[in-house]
Design a protein around this motif. Sequence first.
Motif, PDB file in Angstrom:
ATOM      1  N   PHE A  35       0.886  -1.313  -0.098  1.00  0.00           N
ATOM      2  CA  PHE A  35       0.030  -0.074  -0.122  1.00  0.00           C
ATOM      3  C   PHE A  35       0.951   1.281  -0.006  1.00  0.00           C
ATOM      4  O   PHE A  35       0.543   2.138  -0.773  1.00  0.00           O
ATOM      5  N   PHE A  36       1.875   1.151   0.809  1.00  0.00           N
ATOM      6  CA  PHE A  36       2.832   2.323   0.770  1.00  0.00           C
ATOM      7  C   PHE A  36       3.862   2.473  -0.131  1.00  0.00           C
ATOM      8  O   PHE A  36       4.561   3.564  -0.137  1.00  0.00           O
ATOM      9  N   HIS A  37       3.960   1.473  -0.784  1.00  0.00           N
ATOM     10  CA  HIS A  37       4.830   1.402  -2.175  1.00  0.00           C
ATOM     11  C   HIS A  37       4.439   2.644  -3.131  1.00  0.00           C
ATOM     12  O   HIS A  37       3.424   2.892  -3.360  1.00  0.00           O
ATOM     13  N   ASP A  38       5.504   3.518  -3.578  1.00  0.00           N
ATOM     14  CA  ASP A  38       5.037   4.646  -4.351  1.00  0.00           C
ATOM     15  C   ASP A  38       5.666   4.336  -5.716  1.00  0.00           C
ATOM     16  O   ASP A  38       6.782   4.294  -6.222  1.00  0.00           O
ATOM     17  N   ASN A 130      -7.386   7.790   9.722  1.00  0.00           N
ATOM     18  CA  ASN A 130      -7.664   8.261   8.459  1.00  0.00           C
ATOM     19  C   ASN A 130      -8.950   7.608   7.796  1.00  0.00           C
ATOM     20  O   ASN A 130      -9.054   6.775   6.929  1.00  0.00           O
ATOM     21  N   ASP A 133     -10.505   6.989   4.295  1.00  0.00           N
ATOM     22  CA  ASP A 133     -10.137   5.985   3.526  1.00  0.00           C
ATOM     23  C   ASP A 133     -11.181   4.772   3.313  1.00  0.00           C
ATOM     24  O   ASP A 133     -11.356   4.311   2.378  1.00  0.00           O
ATOM     25  N   ASP A 265      -1.099   6.272  -6.926  1.00  0.00           N
ATOM     26  CA  ASP A 265      -1.005   4.905  -6.526  1.00  0.00           C
ATOM     27  C   ASP A 265      -2.515   4.371  -6.246  1.00  0.00           C
ATOM     28  O   ASP A 265      -2.853   3.265  -6.323  1.00  0.00           O
ATOM     29  N   SER A 266      -3.117   5.277  -5.410  1.00  0.00           N
ATOM     30  CA  SER A 266      -4.283   4.786  -4.713  1.00  0.00           C
ATOM     31  C   SER A 266      -5.248   6.225  -4.343  1.00  0.00           C
ATOM     32  O   SER A 266      -6.150   6.575  -5.264  1.00  0.00           O
ATOM     33  N   HIS A 267      -4.807   6.869  -3.327  1.00  0.00           N
ATOM     34  CA  HIS A 267      -5.824   7.886  -3.001  1.00  0.00           C
ATOM     35  C   HIS A 267      -5.510   9.080  -3.970  1.00  0.00           C
ATOM     36  O   HIS A 267      -4.548   9.720  -4.450  1.00  0.00           O
ATOM     37  N   LEU A 321       5.377   8.120   5.934  1.00  0.00           N
ATOM     38  CA  LEU A 321       4.388   7.402   5.174  1.00  0.00           C
ATOM     39  C   LEU A 321       4.021   8.183   3.997  1.00  0.00           C
ATOM     40  O   LEU A 321       3.473   7.683   3.010  1.00  0.00           O
ATOM     41  N   THR A 322       4.131   9.466   3.980  1.00  0.00           N
ATOM     42  CA  THR A 322       3.566  10.466   2.842  1.00  0.00           C
ATOM     43  C   THR A 322       4.700  11.003   2.012  1.00  0.00           C
ATOM     44  O   THR A 322       5.614  11.126   2.471  1.00  0.00           O
ATOM     45  N   GLY A 370       0.417   9.407   7.898  1.00  0.00           N
ATOM     46  CA  GLY A 370      -0.240   9.158   6.694  1.00  0.00           C
ATOM     47  C   GLY A 370      -1.501  10.138   6.221  1.00  0.00           C
ATOM     48  O   GLY A 370      -2.154   9.786   5.121  1.00  0.00           O
TER      49      GLY A 370
HETATM   50  N1  LIG Z   1       1.250   6.448  -2.624  1.00  0.00           N
HETATM   51  C1  LIG Z   1       0.214   6.459  -1.571  1.00  0.00           C
HETATM   52  C2  LIG Z   1       0.620   6.127  -0.137  1.00  0.00           C
HETATM   53  C3  LIG Z   1      -0.116   6.679   0.914  1.00  0.00           C
HETATM   54  C4  LIG Z   1      -1.524   6.495   0.922  1.00  0.00           C
HETATM   55  C5  LIG Z   1      -2.403   6.799   1.927  1.00  0.00           C
HETATM   56  C6  LIG Z   1      -1.814   7.225   2.969  1.00  0.00           C
HETATM   57  O1  LIG Z   1      -2.770   7.594   4.074  1.00  0.00           O
HETATM   58  C7  LIG Z   1      -0.538   7.525   2.881  1.00  0.00           C
HETATM   59  C8  LIG Z   1       0.373   7.191   1.781  1.00  0.00           C
HETATM   60  C9  LIG Z   1      -0.253   7.794  -2.023  1.00  0.00           C
HETATM   61  O2  LIG Z   1       0.115   8.523  -2.923  1.00  0.00           O
HETATM   62  O3  LIG Z   1      -1.559   7.981  -1.886  1.00  0.00           O
END
Ligand SMILES: N[C@@H](Cc1ccc(O)cc1)C(=O)O
Length: 391
Positions: A35-38, A130, A133, A265-267, A321-322, A370
């Motif tokens: 999940f935290f992989h960028d 968070n 999410d 990547d996700s959010h 994480l961010t 995050g």
């Molecule tokens: N790569 C993700 C990583 C991430 C996602 C959610 C988080 O709360 C923190 C980091 C981001 O861009 O969205």
Amino acid sequence: MALNSYDEWSPLKEVVVGSAANYTSHERELSFDLFFHDNIAGDNSTRSEWYYPRLTVGGADEGDTGRDGARRGRVPIKQRYVDELVEDLEGIAEALTGLGVTVLRPMDLDPATTDVRTPAWSASVVPPLNIRDNTLILGDEIIETPPMIRSRYFETQFLTPVFQRYFVQGARWTVMPRPLMTDASFDLDYARESTIGGPTEPIGAPSHSPYDVGTEMMFDGAQVLRLGRDLVVNVSTTHHALACDWLERHVGDRYRIHRVHRLSDSHIDSMVLALRPGTLLVRSEAVAEKLPAALRKWDRIVAPAPESDNFPRYEDEDLVLTSPFIDLNVLSAGPDTVLVNEACPELARTLEKHGFTVVPVRHRHRRLFGGGFHCFTLDTVREGGLEDYLG
Ligand SMILES: N[C@@H](Cc1ccc(O)cc1)C(=O)O
Ligand SMILES: NC(=[NH2+])NCCC[C@H](N)C(=O)O
């Protein structure tokens, strides 16, 4: 008040603010690392090697390295940071109350709860922080989304009293299909395509489980930008695509769904936010290329590039994480009022120049936990309705 939240900007009446009580650690395991992989961090102007400190020193204190060399186990979070975060969350809640918004809170994580467990696995639990999410509010409907991180599998249960209350007042309440979430459920190819780093490289090798069913639906509410009857949905993986299929079948007769391919990547909410009809806040101009044509006509405010000294200094063992763009993750209290991190005076000035009233609020450890103000909140009642802003 009845649940009513169709967009990101109309006057805010009720909001849930997340809780950080009893946050003790992150668990490094396959779902967390993935999940935290960028992979995607914007275009060349926003990609940067200084995003994440390199993991020269691993923080994991249990299990240490897996057979693939990836770090495993619980990475402790310093109590001081948790205390400061709890303090800042109180400040966010007070700022919102001061604006006349009713603030609700989830149940706190009980310190006696250490793990979540399903038939297939267990993982250490994290508090409902968070809360953007794992829940998607679409108008009069609560949709609990299928988590991507094991530690967060039952996170929406901390919101049960809140959801129950809205249900009694007439809201629809839906839970999307829950993944079995074994290692085989994950699309590992996505993370192996490329990386700009991130806090978690490399990704571990998957283990076999009797509950393997192959790729599953996984998706977060924070992947959706809500614009009245139009929804912009970020789809980067096969997990997201399945979830978007579900969403189309479930609400396709009420909403127009616009898939965007790998905007992040996700959010979506540290790439693009809608501040009022006709105005977006974006990480960079390149974001526009991925947006649906009708939305490309809106004005774009590009957030000023973050400077590294906006952030507290952390030690090697503190897991960041961010990306540094997290402060563009603002929360709108109305079409002209925005909560902005007080550590970002340049962003505040930029927004003021565009006619917004900025409410500065303290939030120190957004990179460790995050999320910014948009991630930490769930806006449940706003004035706006199911309107056509793109027509
Ligand atoms: N790569 C993700 C990583 C991430 C996602 C959610 C988080 O709360 C923190 C980091 C981001 O861009 O969205
Ligand atoms: N809803 C959220 N939790 N959003 C957080 C997005 C953070 C994003 N990965 C960044 O680093 O900027």
